[in-house]
Design an enzyme around this catalytic site. Structure first.
Site, PDB file in Angstrom:
ATOM      1  CE1 TYR A  16       5.731 -19.572 -18.780  1.00 34.34           C
ATOM      2  CE2 TYR A  16       7.325 -20.287 -20.410  1.00 34.34           C
ATOM      3  CZ  TYR A  16       6.132 -20.460 -19.752  1.00 34.34           C
ATOM      4  OH  TYR A  16       5.337 -21.534 -20.059  1.00 34.34           O
ATOM      5  CG  ASN A  58      -2.080 -26.917 -16.356  1.00 41.13           C
ATOM      6  OD1 ASN A  58      -1.327 -27.014 -17.317  1.00 41.13           O
ATOM      7  ND2 ASN A  58      -3.200 -26.189 -16.403  1.00 41.13           N
ATOM      8  CB  THR A  60      -3.585 -23.619 -24.884  1.00 40.88           C
ATOM      9  OG1 THR A  60      -2.442 -22.778 -24.654  1.00 40.88           O
ATOM     10  CG2 THR A  60      -3.142 -25.081 -24.940  1.00 40.88           C
TER      11      THR A  60
END
Length: 252
Positions: A148, A86, A183
């Protein structure tokens, strides 16, 4: 009890995987850079769920940190049954604007690190005839949005290929492709999210519940929620210029 090792386990998606896996009765090995925050997270999980939680402080971009996690995965006396890759972060700027070292570290955390940890975990799991490996990718993997997206596209293709090879041997490999999740991710990037419609945001508990359901079924790729499956499908057929519209703006 089965044991799960989760990188980037003190915040966001990683922390939610830790909570939901602990609620299932999994013992945990949680990995993060901040030793104090990691110890507090381990204590809270043990208190809430009554499982064993091993805190393993490590900077995965430092050779000694990566080696420490690699050794833990290779320890046959304490086998890891589920690996959740993660740990990761986003960077601002285009390729021509960023120093090479910034781009390389970004690539390493999303590709080199999970590749090494997956290979080590996989060998032990194959010897035992069972195991699960998860890579947290992104719906960005289906859009041409810089390095990314390129790194997350690697995770998707890697999981698809690995699951074909290793699922018949008892080891499932799954790429989880979330969209926008509430988040710390965007705050750490210092980018504005004001233009993102509210309906596109997911909460981490919902995301992880859907992801675990697909992981349990041995799926190679999961895109949680219908709305993001539609986004991914459109991204595959739209012209690149449209698929990359709406880039984030700096808050500086």
């Amino acid at each position: 009890m089965p044991t799960a090792l989760i990188t980037g386990a003190t915040a966001g998606i990683g922390a939610e995987f830790a909570r939901q896996l602990a609620a299932r009765g999994n013992d945990l090995v949680i990995v993060a850079r901040d030793a104090d925050r990691l110890a507090a997270t381990a204590a809270a999980l043990q208190h809430a769920f009554g499982v064993r939680v091993e805190a393993l402080p490590a900077d995965l971009l430092a050779p000694e940190g990566l080696a420490a996690v690699d050794r833990r995965l290779a320890d046959d006396r304490r086998p890891v049954d589920l690996l959740v890759n993660n740990a990761g972060y986003g960077i601002r700027g285009e390729l021509d604007e960023n120093p090479f070292d910034v781009e390389k570290r970004h690539l390493d955390i999303h590709v080199t690190v999970p590749l090494q940890l997956t290979q080590t975990a996989l060998r032990g799991m194959l010897a035992r005839g069972r195991g699960r490996i998860v890579l947290i990718a992104s719906v960005a993997a289906f859009t041409p949005r810089g390095t990314y997206s390129a790194a997350k596209a690697w995770a998707v293709m890697f999981a698809r290929g690995a699951n074909i090879v290793y699922r018949p041997r008892g080891v499932n490999v799954t790429a989880v492709c979330p969209g926008f999740v509430r988040t710390e991710f965007h705050d750490r990037m210092a980018v504005s999210t004001e233009g993102i419609p509210s309906f596109l945001w997911l909460q981490a508990p919902q995301l992880v519940r859907l992801a675990l359901r697909a992981i349990d079924r041995g799926r190679s790729v999961v895109i949680p929620t219908v709305r993001y499956r539609i986004v991914a499908a459109l991204a595959r057929v739209l012209p690149d210029r449209l698929a990359t519209s709406g880039r984030f703006r700096s808050r500086d």
